[in-house]
Design a protein around this motif. Structure first.
Motif, PDB file in Angstrom:
ATOM      1  N   ILE A 187      39.103  36.467  44.290  1.00 40.42           N
ATOM      2  CA  ILE A 187      38.000  36.931  44.369  1.00 40.42           C
ATOM      3  C   ILE A 187      38.214  38.327  44.724  1.00 40.42           C
ATOM      4  O   ILE A 187      37.663  39.471  44.293  1.00 40.42           O
ATOM      5  CB  ILE A 187      37.039  36.466  45.578  1.00 40.42           C
ATOM      6  CG1 ILE A 187      36.354  35.163  44.616  1.00 40.42           C
ATOM      7  CG2 ILE A 187      35.682  37.442  45.535  1.00 40.42           C
ATOM      8  CD1 ILE A 187      35.615  34.305  45.801  1.00 40.42           C
ATOM      9  N   GLU A 188      39.075  38.855  45.732  1.00 42.77           N
ATOM     10  CA  GLU A 188      39.477  40.049  46.213  1.00 42.77           C
ATOM     11  C   GLU A 188      40.291  40.697  45.121  1.00 42.77           C
ATOM     12  O   GLU A 188      39.992  42.166  44.754  1.00 42.77           O
ATOM     13  CB  GLU A 188      40.213  40.138  47.399  1.00 42.77           C
ATOM     14  CG  GLU A 188      39.455  39.352  48.864  1.00 42.77           C
ATOM     15  CD  GLU A 188      40.298  39.247  49.890  1.00 42.77           C
ATOM     16  OE1 GLU A 188      41.585  39.239  49.758  1.00 42.77           O
ATOM     17  OE2 GLU A 188      39.791  38.983  50.976  1.00 42.77           O
ATOM     18  N   THR A 189      41.017  40.042  44.424  1.00 35.12           N
ATOM     19  CA  THR A 189      41.976  40.752  43.307  1.00 35.12           C
ATOM     20  C   THR A 189      41.027  41.189  42.133  1.00 35.12           C
ATOM     21  O   THR A 189      41.172  42.349  41.403  1.00 35.12           O
ATOM     22  CB  THR A 189      43.111  39.879  42.845  1.00 35.12           C
ATOM     23  OG1 THR A 189      44.030  39.453  44.046  1.00 35.12           O
ATOM     24  CG2 THR A 189      43.824  40.577  41.856  1.00 35.12           C
ATOM     25  N   ALA A 190      40.025  40.242  41.804  1.00 34.55           N
ATOM     26  CA  ALA A 190      39.003  40.570  40.761  1.00 34.55           C
ATOM     27  C   ALA A 190      38.123  41.788  40.931  1.00 34.55           C
ATOM     28  O   ALA A 190      37.905  42.554  40.118  1.00 34.55           O
ATOM     29  CB  ALA A 190      38.352  39.308  40.569  1.00 34.55           C
ATOM     30  N   LEU A 191      37.754  41.828  42.432  1.00 41.45           N
ATOM     31  CA  LEU A 191      36.991  43.137  42.631  1.00 41.45           C
ATOM     32  C   LEU A 191      37.487  44.435  42.614  1.00 41.45           C
ATOM     33  O   LEU A 191      37.114  45.249  42.136  1.00 41.45           O
ATOM     34  CB  LEU A 191      36.457  43.031  43.900  1.00 41.45           C
ATOM     35  CG  LEU A 191      35.235  41.685  44.279  1.00 41.45           C
ATOM     36  CD1 LEU A 191      35.153  41.706  45.826  1.00 41.45           C
ATOM     37  CD2 LEU A 191      34.206  42.101  43.518  1.00 41.45           C
ATOM     38  N   THR A 192      38.943  44.457  42.840  1.00 37.92           N
ATOM     39  CA  THR A 192      39.868  45.487  42.825  1.00 37.92           C
ATOM     40  C   THR A 192      39.891  45.668  41.217  1.00 37.92           C
ATOM     41  O   THR A 192      39.900  47.162  40.769  1.00 37.92           O
ATOM     42  CB  THR A 192      41.191  45.417  43.150  1.00 37.92           C
ATOM     43  OG1 THR A 192      42.023  44.434  42.723  1.00 37.92           O
ATOM     44  CG2 THR A 192      41.301  45.004  44.727  1.00 37.92           C
ATOM     45  N   ARG A 193      39.840  44.775  40.195  1.00 32.20           N
ATOM     46  CA  ARG A 193      39.998  45.077  38.742  1.00 32.20           C
ATOM     47  C   ARG A 193      38.722  45.752  38.422  1.00 32.20           C
ATOM     48  O   ARG A 193      38.710  46.005  37.223  1.00 32.20           O
ATOM     49  CB  ARG A 193      40.464  43.915  38.156  1.00 32.20           C
ATOM     50  CG  ARG A 193      41.748  43.339  38.478  1.00 32.20           C
ATOM     51  CD  ARG A 193      42.891  44.465  38.209  1.00 32.20           C
ATOM     52  NE  ARG A 193      44.391  43.774  38.369  1.00 32.20           N
ATOM     53  CZ  ARG A 193      44.947  43.950  39.460  1.00 32.20           C
ATOM     54  NH1 ARG A 193      44.453  44.422  40.566  1.00 32.20           N
ATOM     55  NH2 ARG A 193      46.159  43.448  39.384  1.00 32.20           N
ATOM     56  N   VAL A 194      37.377  45.333  39.126  1.00 34.89           N
ATOM     57  CA  VAL A 194      36.536  45.960  38.607  1.00 34.89           C
ATOM     58  C   VAL A 194      36.159  47.225  38.886  1.00 34.89           C
ATOM     59  O   VAL A 194      35.797  48.287  38.243  1.00 34.89           O
ATOM     60  CB  VAL A 194      35.059  45.032  39.038  1.00 34.89           C
ATOM     61  CG1 VAL A 194      33.920  45.922  38.600  1.00 34.89           C
ATOM     62  CG2 VAL A 194      35.304  43.549  38.338  1.00 34.89           C
ATOM     63  N   VAL A 195      36.690  47.793  40.149  1.00 27.01           N
ATOM     64  CA  VAL A 195      36.439  49.115  40.591  1.00 27.01           C
ATOM     65  C   VAL A 195      37.582  49.654  39.877  1.00 27.01           C
ATOM     66  O   VAL A 195      37.301  51.163  39.748  1.00 27.01           O
ATOM     67  CB  VAL A 195      36.748  49.088  42.227  1.00 27.01           C
ATOM     68  CG1 VAL A 195      36.860  50.409  42.716  1.00 27.01           C
ATOM     69  CG2 VAL A 195      35.772  48.339  42.882  1.00 27.01           C
ATOM     70  N   LEU A 196      38.707  49.358  39.532  1.00 26.05           N
ATOM     71  CA  LEU A 196      39.888  50.131  38.988  1.00 26.05           C
ATOM     72  C   LEU A 196      39.421  50.846  37.897  1.00 26.05           C
ATOM     73  O   LEU A 196      39.730  52.236  37.898  1.00 26.05           O
ATOM     74  CB  LEU A 196      41.080  49.157  38.767  1.00 26.05           C
ATOM     75  CG  LEU A 196      42.194  49.864  38.142  1.00 26.05           C
ATOM     76  CD1 LEU A 196      42.643  50.997  38.926  1.00 26.05           C
ATOM     77  CD2 LEU A 196      43.184  48.716  37.875  1.00 26.05           C
ATOM     78  N   PRO A 197      38.822  50.229  36.878  1.00 26.70           N
ATOM     79  CA  PRO A 197      38.595  50.897  35.391  1.00 26.70           C
ATOM     80  C   PRO A 197      37.365  51.937  35.657  1.00 26.70           C
ATOM     81  O   PRO A 197      37.183  52.510  34.546  1.00 26.70           O
ATOM     82  CB  PRO A 197      38.172  49.617  34.400  1.00 26.70           C
ATOM     83  CG  PRO A 197      37.709  48.776  35.299  1.00 26.70           C
ATOM     84  CD  PRO A 197      38.544  48.814  36.739  1.00 26.70           C
ATOM     85  N   MET A 198      36.514  51.738  36.663  1.00 27.29           N
ATOM     86  CA  MET A 198      35.543  52.717  36.835  1.00 27.29           C
ATOM     87  C   MET A 198      35.758  54.176  36.778  1.00 27.29           C
ATOM     88  O   MET A 198      34.964  54.681  35.902  1.00 27.29           O
ATOM     89  CB  MET A 198      34.823  52.455  38.150  1.00 27.29           C
ATOM     90  CG  MET A 198      33.249  52.727  38.395  1.00 27.29           C
ATOM     91  SD  MET A 198      32.346  51.949  39.659  1.00 27.29           S
ATOM     92  CE  MET A 198      32.742  50.477  39.662  1.00 27.29           C
TER      93      MET A 198
END
Length: 316
Positions: A226-237
């Motif tokens: 979950i934590e890693t997935a959240l970083t991957r949502v923020v990363l491309p922003m």
């Protein structure tokens, strides 16, 4: 020689900066994503590893950060250069430029999404929690699922935009430039889960304060993903939202209007700057070695230790 004030004293086995604050994690990951570590030679890496092994007293110079940026914390093996966090920006920026090219055809959309998610899949796998072995068949299954989902989402969104007849051609083009973000963000979640689903099935090792393995936890694995997935949502922003906004302004300037050949190089520089900002910010949201209360884990793990908190490698 004393270390610069901005570098805290070296402690063996611990990050230089406090991982309990966002700023500390940000400073830590600036070292991890530093592209200069891609050029560290094998002999220099061995010297750094040996220096850490032989360390007893005193302090190390600020430059001794190569090991964490190059070697996986679970396997102690070198991560292949393009899939290290320090290689994410130099190898990923050309892909971002491709994703943001205007007037994408179906073929070009599929190609750039495939290339992007292939790179992401390998980065996710290379930086996973590797306390449990993962067969090649699981990697292939995860890779195919991640790429198919990414391409499907991207193509579907592009088709919807193209069929939106109420938009003017200029508005449709502008919207198409922003399509990569929701496509990549949603596909990134699928990518992380599919590339690391073995962790959910088998659990990951959790450690006590002394570094001893307490047990294997599926609950900790769920938190890690979950934590890693959240970083991957923020990363491309910032990567996929800021460049289209900036380029829509720059393309109206007389400089780029009179020199259209400069549009692509300028877009590349804008994407590089956005990527360089986004990566350390995104992966600093959570510490790589995360803590969790034993009372929130499986009963057998809570019974196996007297520690109230245990640690697990979230992965990057």
């Amino acid at each position: 020689m004393a270390e610069p004030a901005e570098y805290p004293p070296f402690q063996l086995g611990k990050p230089r900066f406090q991982q309990t604050s966002f700023y500390g994690r940000f400073r830590h990951f600036l070292d991890i994503v530093d592209p200069r570590t891609l050029f560290v030679t094998e002999s220099r890496l061995k010297e750094a590893v040996q220096l850490l092994e032989d360390y007893k007293h005193g302090t190390l110079p600020p430059g001794v950060t190569n090991k964490e940026a190059i070697i996986h914390p679970d396997t102690n093996e070198k991560i292949f250069m393009p899939f290290r966090m320090s290689g994410y920006i130099p190898f990923g920026t050309p892909i971002v430029v491709g994703l943001l090219l205007p007037n994408q055809t179906l073929v070009s959309t599929v190609f750039w999404q495939w290339l992007n998610q292939s790179h992401n899949a390998c980065v996710n796998y290379a930086n996973r929690n590797a306390t449990k072995p993962s067969p090649t068949s699981k990697f292939i299954q995860g890779y195919l699922g991640a790429v198919i989902s990414a391409v499907s989402i991207a193509v579907g969104l592009n088709v919807l935009v193209q069929r939106a007849n109420k938009f003017t051609p200029a508005t449709r083009l502008l919207i198409q430039r922003f399509v990569p973000f929701p496509a990549v963000a949603s596909a990134n979640i699928c990518n992380v889960v599919l590339m690391r689903h073995t962790e959910l099935e088998e659990g990951i090792d959790v450690l006590d304060s002394n570094g001893n393995i307490v047990g294997s936890s599926r609950i900790a694995a769920k938190h890690a993903l979950i934590e890693t997935a959240l970083t991957r949502v923020v990363l491309p922003m910032p990567i996929l939202v800021l460049p289209p906004m900036i380029m829509s302004i720059l393309e109206k300037t007389s400089l780029l209007r009179s020199r259209p050949r400069m549009v692509l190089p300028v877009q590349g520089l804008v994407c590089l700057a956005a990527f360089g900002l986004a990566l350390p910010l995104a992966i600093s949201l959570f510490p790589q070695m995360s803590e969790i209360e034993t009372s929130r884990l499986e009963p057998e793990i809570a019974m196996a230790t007297t520690s109230k908190m245990v640690v697990y490698n979230k992965g990057l």
